[in-house]
Design an enzyme around this catalytic site. Sequence first.
Site, PDB file in Angstrom:
ATOM      1  N   HIS A   1       4.562   6.267  -3.870  1.00  0.00           N
ATOM      2  CA  HIS A   1       3.380   6.408  -4.648  1.00  0.00           C
ATOM      3  C   HIS A   1       3.193   5.188  -5.335  1.00  0.00           C
ATOM      4  CE1 HIS A   1       1.316   8.246  -8.315  1.00  0.00           C
ATOM      5  NE2 HIS A   1       2.133   7.231  -9.102  1.00  0.00           N
ATOM      6  N   GLU A   2       4.105   4.246  -5.716  1.00  0.00           N
ATOM      7  CA  GLU A   2       3.595   2.597  -6.254  1.00  0.00           C
ATOM      8  C   GLU A   2       2.777   2.104  -5.227  1.00  0.00           C
ATOM      9  OE1 GLU A   2       3.481   2.589  -9.367  1.00  0.00           O
ATOM     10  OE2 GLU A   2       5.068   4.307  -9.558  1.00  0.00           O
TER      11      GLU A   2
ATOM     12  N   HIS B   1      -0.823   2.574  -5.333  1.00  0.00           N
ATOM     13  CA  HIS B   1      -1.654   1.989  -6.337  1.00  0.00           C
ATOM     14  C   HIS B   1      -1.824   0.673  -5.633  1.00  0.00           C
ATOM     15  CE1 HIS B   1      -1.398   4.884  -9.672  1.00  0.00           C
ATOM     16  NE2 HIS B   1       0.048   4.632  -9.563  1.00  0.00           N
TER      17      HIS B   1
ATOM     18  N   HIS C   1      -5.921  -0.999  -5.277  1.00  0.00           N
ATOM     19  CA  HIS C   1      -6.109  -2.193  -6.048  1.00  0.00           C
ATOM     20  C   HIS C   1      -6.783  -2.947  -4.585  1.00  0.00           C
ATOM     21  CE1 HIS C   1      -4.719  -6.366  -7.639  1.00  0.00           C
ATOM     22  NE2 HIS C   1      -5.822  -6.043  -8.111  1.00  0.00           N
TER      23      HIS C   1
END
Length: 227
Positions: free
Chosen positions: A100-101, A104, A108
């Site tokens: 999940h991270e 991100h 980005h």
Amino acid sequence: MYLMGDPTFVLIILVMIVAMIVQRQVVANYRKYAKVRNLNGLSGAEAARIILDSNGLNDVQIEPVRGELTDHYDPRTRTVRLSAHNYSEPSVSAITIAAHECGHALQHAENYAPLSLRASILPVANIGSHGAFPLFLMGFLFSIGPLMDLGIILFAGALLFHLITLPVEFNASRRAFIQLEQANIIEQNELPGAHKVLNSAALTYVASTLMALVQLIRLIILRGNRN
């Protein structure tokens, strides 16, 4: 009067109760699958490195951070930070949260519009979340309309931040599942557990957004009653 002056106070209590229930479910699901070893024996850090490297993000760093469920992606330093257990342990929760991270980080790298928009309004949201209520309360107590209006405007900015956060988080989770499967990090029979971990976490963002919405409605009603 400020606390009990309108019926939306009841809604705030109800949403708070829902948020508490959701948070307990998040922790319960996370801890349950933190005890389940993933079949490939990968730690969260190892899974994150596989995902990042396979997407050309070799320069994104992975670091451990203290606490439980403190995992996050820092766009300023391009660093995925994983809580101690998720960083080092080969559990279903660890690889799911790590993915999940990484989602991100992928957002980005691709200049994902909602993520960029969220970052741009973060300063306003921070001011709104800390300054809206004091300004509104001061205006309410002393019948200063412009102060109440300013408090409402600032809090609306905080609500906007919550609303933009929803697609950012849901998109990161969608990317996480795609990456876990494409990189063969997770097995099919582990997917239900991964879904439970991320779906329950997503509900916390929904609950916090509902709380902010109800609070904004409450401020608007109190402002109207003060005319």
